[in-house]
Design an enzyme around this catalytic site. Structure first.
Site, PDB file in Angstrom:
ATOM      1  CE  LYS A  83      -2.420   5.471   4.641  1.00 54.45           C
ATOM      2  NZ  LYS A  83      -2.364   4.170   4.058  1.00 54.45           N
ATOM      3  CB  CYS A  95      27.310 -28.608  13.188  1.00 57.05           C
ATOM      4  SG  CYS A  95      26.985 -27.055  12.344  1.00 57.05           S
ATOM      5  CB  SER A 108     -11.979   7.618   0.244  1.00 58.70           C
ATOM      6  OG  SER A 108     -11.759   8.753  -0.533  1.00 58.70           O
ATOM      7  CG  ASP A 162      -0.777   5.161   0.284  1.00 60.22           C
ATOM      8  OD1 ASP A 162      -1.754   4.905  -0.457  1.00 60.22           O
ATOM      9  OD2 ASP A 162      -0.758   4.909   1.506  1.00 60.22           O
ATOM     10  CB  CYS A 209      23.623 -29.278   9.405  1.00 56.47           C
ATOM     11  SG  CYS A 209      25.167 -29.876  10.113  1.00 56.47           S
ATOM     12  CB  CYS A 269      30.181 -28.411  10.617  1.00 55.41           C
ATOM     13  SG  CYS A 269      28.758 -29.425  10.168  1.00 55.41           S
ATOM     14  NE  ARG A 285     -14.177   2.713  -1.059  1.00 57.09           N
ATOM     15  CZ  ARG A 285     -13.166   3.527  -0.798  1.00 57.09           C
ATOM     16  NH1 ARG A 285     -13.355   4.570  -0.027  1.00 57.09           N
ATOM     17  NH2 ARG A 285     -11.982   3.291  -1.283  1.00 57.09           N
ATOM     18  CE  LYS A 333      -7.393   4.757   6.361  1.00 56.06           C
ATOM     19  NZ  LYS A 333      -7.461   3.505   5.647  1.00 56.06           N
ATOM     20  CG  ASP A 341      -1.948  -1.101   1.170  1.00 57.43           C
ATOM     21  OD1 ASP A 341      -1.932  -1.851   0.179  1.00 57.43           O
ATOM     22  OD2 ASP A 341      -2.755  -1.214   2.110  1.00 57.43           O
ATOM     23  CD  GLU A 401       6.904   0.782  -4.290  1.00 55.32           C
ATOM     24  OE1 GLU A 401       7.609   0.546  -5.252  1.00 55.32           O
ATOM     25  OE2 GLU A 401       7.357   0.952  -3.144  1.00 55.32           O
ATOM     26  CB  CYS A 417      26.570 -28.195   7.229  1.00 61.77           C
ATOM     27  SG  CYS A 417      26.522 -26.924   8.511  1.00 61.77           S
ATOM     28  CG  ASP A 440      -4.873  -2.547   6.218  1.00 64.28           C
ATOM     29  OD1 ASP A 440      -5.528  -2.076   5.270  1.00 64.28           O
ATOM     30  OD2 ASP A 440      -3.679  -2.859   6.137  1.00 64.28           O
ATOM     31  CD  GLU A 478     -14.453   6.261  14.577  1.00 60.64           C
ATOM     32  OE1 GLU A 478     -14.313   5.581  13.543  1.00 60.64           O
ATOM     33  OE2 GLU A 478     -15.466   6.922  14.827  1.00 60.64           O
ATOM     34  CE1 TYR A 490     -16.152   3.067   8.347  1.00 64.00           C
ATOM     35  CE2 TYR A 490     -14.841   1.337   9.388  1.00 64.00           C
ATOM     36  CZ  TYR A 490     -15.280   1.994   8.243  1.00 64.00           C
ATOM     37  OH  TYR A 490     -14.860   1.580   7.014  1.00 64.00           O
TER      38      TYR A 490
HETATM   39  S1  IVH Z   1     -15.016   6.534   8.205  1.00 59.77           S
HETATM   40  C1  IVH Z   1     -16.925   9.549   5.489  1.00 59.77           C
HETATM   41  N1  IVH Z   1     -13.718   5.186  10.023  1.00 59.77           N
HETATM   42  O1  IVH Z   1     -10.774   3.903   5.500  1.00 59.77           O
HETATM   43  C2  IVH Z   1     -15.963   8.689   6.207  1.00 59.77           C
HETATM   44  N2  IVH Z   1     -13.232   4.702   7.741  1.00 59.77           N
HETATM   45  O2  IVH Z   1     -10.463   6.050   3.101  1.00 59.77           O
HETATM   46  C3  IVH Z   1     -16.209   7.256   5.975  1.00 59.77           C
HETATM   47  N3  IVH Z   1     -11.603   2.889   7.448  1.00 59.77           N
HETATM   48  O3  IVH Z   1     -12.979   3.182   2.974  1.00 59.77           O
HETATM   49  C4  IVH Z   1     -15.176   6.359   6.486  1.00 59.77           C
HETATM   50  N4  IVH Z   1     -11.283   2.471   9.576  1.00 59.77           N
HETATM   51  O4  IVH Z   1     -12.513   1.338   4.561  1.00 59.77           O
HETATM   52  C5  IVH Z   1     -13.888   5.383   8.703  1.00 59.77           C
HETATM   53  N5  IVH Z   1     -12.696   4.043  11.778  1.00 59.77           N
HETATM   54  C6  IVH Z   1     -12.868   4.237  10.459  1.00 59.77           C
HETATM   55  C7  IVH Z   1     -12.178   3.490   9.481  1.00 59.77           C
HETATM   56  C8  IVH Z   1     -12.378   3.762   8.127  1.00 59.77           C
HETATM   57  C9  IVH Z   1     -10.960   2.135   8.346  1.00 59.77           C
HETATM   58  C10 IVH Z   1     -11.397   2.768   5.991  1.00 59.77           C
HETATM   59  C11 IVH Z   1     -12.655   2.578   5.221  1.00 59.77           C
HETATM   60  C12 IVH Z   1     -12.676   3.668   4.213  1.00 59.77           C
HETATM   61  C13 IVH Z   1     -11.280   4.194   4.240  1.00 59.77           C
HETATM   62  C14 IVH Z   1     -11.277   5.679   4.080  1.00 59.77           C
END
Ligand code: IVH
Length: 695
Positions: A329, A451, A83, A38, A445, A430, A143, A122, A34, A36, A427, A124, A120, A240
């Site tokens: 991040k 050894c 997103s 980004d 070995c 040895c 999504r 994030k 990821d 890379e 080996c 993965d 909160e 969330y």
């Molecule tokens: S809130 C309008 N909360 O991150 C905001 N997203 O780029 C809606 N994600 O696609 C998202 N943890 O898959 C929110 N605690 C969290 C999250 C979260 C992971 C992901 C989610 C989303 C991406 C946002």
């Protein structure tokens, strides 16, 4: 070499990003980490910011990428799934920038009080929309491109913690509540799944594969067409956010929404909380960073959301991203680098491990230049070649590993690696012949304690804390002792004197004396520790304890036949054979006798083996958190002495979880599975009086 013409570079970047987005979103088979992706994304963003005329409507920066896979029905989201803006500055400044932006957008005075945010994790995994109508789960969708996702109701319904029906009158009365959250796979579930997949592949199953990380596994399982198959691959979920809502009063703050979700029976992560101002966000970011590796699932950052919904609405959106939220991040746990060469290391039991020599790369918080490749089968399965650009993963204290190669970046002269050929069958330490037994993945070995590499590690194992517990004997010293030919066998350790030790480089009289004292002290031990210390293959601590308990005396263990060994609880044919073979070797007998002659002793049983009461027989315990008086080791020893077993992870087989302060995910899992949870006081009540001699 990247193109210096921004227009050409932008075109190349878009093409590359689209390609990787397809691999990632549609095929669940990314070829770059990821971080890379980004990097490429940000490079394109920077070019477009500097040359707005170069922006195209189909640029990945202008839309949410993703596509609908054939086979799953498209679902149009009533409210688009957006997103969040990513803050890639992983330092505290990242939180400060966000807070400053929000304050400015709200036109707050400099002296206005700090804002309340809901902080909160994030997760993965992958974002999912759960549609509840009158409280019933009617549809689950991915999504996709944000507007249209895929119908994955059949697999999401298999997730144990996703309620099929919400709780509470308000939720049941609501015409529509779109609950948004993350579907992910816990790390332990991921490991177990890959283990099963490996077995299937070994067994010749067609069309099966292993997954590179929990995120891809989760994505693969969710989009699996066969719900039955998905049911066997456990996923988890945290709620969330909201999508469309009809007929329900949406709470006024993000934290009240989390509370409402909980009341409805939706899983919400317990680490989220309200924080005030940049200072609070920084504290949260730091605290979560410290516990990131101990979490049972992967996160790639934290998310800050303005807590107050009215304020959120005031801020609104900018190019499909809410202005009121940000993803902050953490440093990536996966990176790419070049595999310069492959070395082979010799382990304690002679196991030969291929180790990747890497161009140093900063990953998971440190610079990594070596990473394990596990064994030849793994190298073949991952098709890793010398000269390749590889993905390296380092998470927490786990040793760094090579996850795979980026085939597209393979140079024409990349060299496949064959361990046997490379070593010429010998080996590397040895020169003894190397062998691989039928059905085993590891080459070994055959030199045994001849050894030096095996000898060093055998000594370190013997002296280890849970074995003979010799204080003052570290790996540097063992290297010296073995390299100088001072110690060739375990009993020779006990012949060391202050004089010959002090002659070693960097060895002060005091440390020499400490080691001699440590050796002396270690002589008073237990049969179980002694058996474990010998380093017999397949005899770990638990088996050593079982043997000691069953036979009571060393001579009985030495004289046991394979059928007699099989009578010991949990000793199977492989272990029995290994123990029997070990003691059948005259040189091993000799070592045992010499060690006894050095004065190593323990209290031998009078013949009835262990006759202490065994109230916990048949029960499996899991320890979590810090107990008020007992250390982990003490608690484990006491439970085992009482006949119980101690396991590292909670499963359906767990009988009791003993929880102390700051108990983590194991406690959650126990609650989830309905397993009895007790504290230390209750554990002590179950145990008989501690024995006079340590077990
Ligand atoms: S809130 C309008 N909360 O991150 C905001 N997203 O780029 C809606 N994600 O696609 C998202 N943890 O898959 C929110 N605690 C969290 C999250 C979260 C992971 C992901 C989610 C989303 C991406 C946002």
């Amino acid at each position: 070499m990247p193109d210096h013409d921004p227009a050409k570079r932008a075109v190349a970047l878009r093409k590359e990003l689209q390609h990787h987005a397809h691999l990632y979103y549609t095929l669940d088979a990314p070829q770059i980490p990821d971080a890379e992706y980004d990097k490429l994304f940000q490079e394109l963003q920077a070019i477009e910011a500097a040359h707005p005329d170069l922006v195209t409507p189909d640029s990945p920066t202008q839309r949410v990428i993703g596509a609908v896979l054939e086979g799953l029905a498209p679902v149009r989201h009533a409210v688009p799934m957006l997103s969040i803006h990513t803050e890639t500055d992983t330092t505290p400044a990242g939180a400060e920038k966000f807070d400053a932006r929000v304050r400015k957008a709200l036109a707050l005075a400099d002296d206005a009080p700090p804002l309340a945010y809901h902080a909160e994790l994030k997760f993965d995994g992958l974002a999912i929309n759960l549609r509840y109508e009158r409280g019933e789960l009617v549809q689950a969708a991915t999504r996709g491109d944000g507007e249209t996702g895929e119908d994955v109701t059949h697999t999401v319904r298999m997730i144990a913690t996703v309620p099929k029906r919400l709780r509470g009158a308000a939720a049941l009365a609501a015409a529509v509540i779109d609950v948004r959250g993350e579907v992910f796979m816990r790390r332990d579930d991921f490991e177990a799944l890959n283990e099963r997949q490996r077995k299937l592949i070994e067994g010749g199953a067609k069309g099966e594969k292993t997954f590179v990380n929990p995120r891809n596994a989760a994505a693969g399982v969710v989009r699996q067409l066969d719900a039955g198959k998905a049911a066997k691959r456990p996923l988890s979920f945290f709620a969330y956010a909201l999508g469309e809502v009809v007929g329900w009063d949406v709470p006024g703050t993000q934290h009240a929404l989390a509370a409402a979700f909980r009341r409805m029976g939706l899983p919400v992560n317990d680490d989220s909380r309200v924080e005030h101002g940049a200072e609070g966000l920084i504290r949260f970011h730091r605290e979560i960073a410290a516990k990131r590796d101990a979490l049972p699932f992967d996160i790639d950052g934290v998310v800050y959301k303005l807590d107050d919904r009215a304020q959120q609405e005031q801020l609104g959106f900018k190019s499909r991203e809410p202005r009121w939220a940000v993803a902050h991040k953490y440093p990536a746990q996966e990176q790419t680098t070049r595999l310069v060469d492959i070395d082979v290391q010799v382990g304690r039991t002679g196991k030969l491990t291929p180790v990747a020599k890497l161009q140093p790369v900063f990953v998971g918080g440190t610079t990594v230049s070596n990473a394990t490749l596990h064994n030849q089968d793994e190298i073949d399965r991952k098709d890793v070649r010398i000269g390749d650009t590889v993905i390296v993963r380092r998470a927490g204290d786990v040793i760094p590993e090579v996850v795979g190669s980026i085939i597209e970046k393979r140079p024409p002269d990349a060299q496949p690696f064959d361990l046997y050929q490379r070593l010429g069958g010998k080996c590397p330490v040895c020169g003894s012949e190397i062998t691989r037994e039928e059905g085993e993945v590891d080459w070994r070995c055959s030199g045994g304690l001849f050894c030096p590499a095996q000898r060093k590690q055998a000594i370190l194992h013997f002296a280890g804390r849970r074995a003979m517990d010799v204080e003052g004997l570290g790996d540097k010293l063992v290297d010296q002792l073995v390299d100088a030919g001072i110690v060739r066998t375990l009993p020779e350790l006990y012949k060391l004197g202050v004089a010959n030790l002090a002659a070693l480089e960097r060895m002060a009289d005091k440390s020499a004396q400490n080691l001699v004292d440590g050796l002396e002290k270690s002589k008073q031990t237990t049969l179980a520790r002694f058996l474990y210390a010998l380093g017999i293959r397949h005899v770990g601590e638990t088996t050593a304890k079982d043997l000691a308990r069953h036979f009571g005396q060393l001579d009985r263990v030495l004289g046991a036949s394979e059928p007699q060994l099989l009578e010991v609880s949990d000793v199977g044919p492989i272990v029995a054979h290994s123990i029997h073979t070990f003691f059948a070797q005259p040189h091993n007998r000799e070592i045992v006798e010499q060690l006894r002659a050095c004065g190593i002793t323990w209290k031998e049983d009078d013949g009835t083996a262990d006759n202490a009461p065994k109230p916990l027989l048949g029960q499996t315990f899991v320890l979590t958190g810090t107990l008020p008086t007992l250390s982990r080791d003490e608690a484990k020893d006491r439970i085992e002495a009482a006949g119980g077993k101690v396991s590292g992870s909670v499963s359906k087989k767990t009988s009791v979880v003993v929880a102390g302060a700051e108990a983590g995910s194991k406690l959650d899992k126990a609650t989830e599975l309905g397993i009895t949870v007790i504290d230390e006081a209750a554990l002590l009540a179950l145990l008989p009086e501690p024995p006079a001699v340590p077990t």
